[in-house]
Design an enzyme around this catalytic site. Structure first.
Site, PDB file in Angstrom:
ATOM      1  N   ARG A  21       1.106  -1.132  -0.169  1.00 10.24           N
ATOM      2  CA  ARG A  21      -0.171   0.088   0.093  1.00 10.24           C
ATOM      3  C   ARG A  21       0.715   1.126   0.291  1.00 10.24           C
ATOM      4  NH1 ARG A  21      -3.165   0.494   4.411  1.00 10.24           N
ATOM      5  NH2 ARG A  21      -4.365  -1.422   3.949  1.00 10.24           N
ATOM      6  N   HIS A  79       1.712  -2.296   5.591  1.00  7.04           N
ATOM      7  CA  HIS A  79       1.746  -2.466   4.099  1.00  7.04           C
ATOM      8  C   HIS A  79       2.793  -1.422   3.277  1.00  7.04           C
ATOM      9  CE1 HIS A  79      -2.094  -4.438   3.968  1.00  7.04           C
ATOM     10  NE2 HIS A  79      -2.367  -3.903   5.265  1.00  7.04           N
ATOM     11  N   ASP A 134      -3.194  -8.348   3.679  1.00  3.42           N
ATOM     12  CA  ASP A 134      -4.822  -8.372   4.484  1.00  3.42           C
ATOM     13  C   ASP A 134      -5.355  -9.624   2.970  1.00  3.42           C
ATOM     14  OD1 ASP A 134      -4.124  -6.522   5.625  1.00  3.42           O
ATOM     15  OD2 ASP A 134      -5.364  -5.280   4.404  1.00  3.42           O
ATOM     16  N   GLU A 160      -7.508  -7.777  13.894  1.00  5.14           N
ATOM     17  CA  GLU A 160      -7.846  -7.446  12.863  1.00  5.14           C
ATOM     18  C   GLU A 160      -7.761  -9.245  12.024  1.00  5.14           C
ATOM     19  OE1 GLU A 160      -7.515  -3.191  10.841  1.00  5.14           O
ATOM     20  OE2 GLU A 160      -5.863  -4.454   9.907  1.00  5.14           O
ATOM     21  N   HIS A 190      -4.950  -9.980   8.447  1.00  3.59           N
ATOM     22  CA  HIS A 190      -3.971  -8.492   8.683  1.00  3.59           C
ATOM     23  C   HIS A 190      -2.315  -9.447   8.799  1.00  3.59           C
ATOM     24  CE1 HIS A 190      -1.828  -4.598   8.811  1.00  3.59           C
ATOM     25  NE2 HIS A 190      -0.870  -5.422   9.634  1.00  3.59           N
TER      26      HIS A 190
END
Length: 225
Positions: free
Chosen positions: A94, A139, A146, A204, A207
């Site tokens: 990301r 990320h 994910d 999460e 993740h």
């Protein structure tokens, strides 16, 4: 003549592939080069995410990851395939500009377009404090992913209790108000990810970060394309 044309097309294809590889920083790859049949649902390249619009830096739905992490994910996929299962990826590398987009969105308290679906019981102002959004994301180091598990025949996701990017206690690994099937599915994902060198994020279920990540302190900002 046909032989010459075939060689020409082969050269063009190899050149295009090499050119694409050069577009990525050294140590990064497209995950589909290692798992061609990978199921991909890159949420931030679409409007179906907690912001409600495409996120900065996502110019395509390609899955980019460090080569080191990709090799581990490839092993996970192969093991799951033996059971008729596979992986579906929601996000991987990301760019920092995407994280900055999240930060700007979080400061706009009036923008609650997707609240009902993604954070119905969490005040938007608390998303950073509760650890659902960070000003620097793992990320952006390229070894965090994910994902979930799917049935290869139906392409249906295994029931994990709540969907990807649901901001609430229900997403955490310690949350116990789940059905036995949901608990088993989360445990299955966690066990196989840990088996091949990934660690979970407590808040999460989707993740995971590769423990032996090559860029532990470097955050990248090249586009996903």
């Amino acid at each position: 003549m046909k032989y010459s044309i075939s060689l020409l097309f082969l050269f063009i294809n190899l050149f295009s592939f090499a050119q694409t590889k050069r577009d990525l920083p050294k140590g990064y790859v497209y995950l589909t080069e290692y798992i061609p049949h990978l199921s991909v649902d890159m949420k931030y390249f679409s409007n179906h995410n907690f912001v409600g619009r495409k996120i900065d830096g996502y110019k395509s739905s390609k899955v980019i990851l460090t080569e080191r992490a990709s090799l581990a994910v490839q092993k996970i996929e192969k093991e799951l395939n033996k059971e008729g299962l596979g992986l579906k990826v929601f996000d991987a590398y990301r760019p920092q500009k995407a994280v900055n987009h999240f930060k700007r969105w979080a400061k706009d308290i009036k923008d609650t377009l997707m609240r009902q679906e993604f954070y119905p019981r969490v005040d938007k102002r608390d998303l950073f404090k509760k650890g659902f959004i960070a000003s620097k994301s793992g990320h952006s180091r390229g070894s965090t992913i994910d994902l979930t598990i799917i049935d290869l025949k139906t392409k249906k996701e295994l029931d994990m209790g709540v969907a990807f990017d649901f901001f609430g206690e229900e997403s955490g690994h310690d949350y116990m108000k789940l059905t036995n099937i949901q608990k088993q599915n989360r445990i299955k994902l966690k066990k196989i990810m840990e088996k091949y060198g990934f660690r979970a994020y407590s808040k999460e279920w989707w993740h995971y970060t590769y423990n032996d990540e090559p860029f532990k302190d470097k955050y990248f900002d090249f586009d996903v394309k």
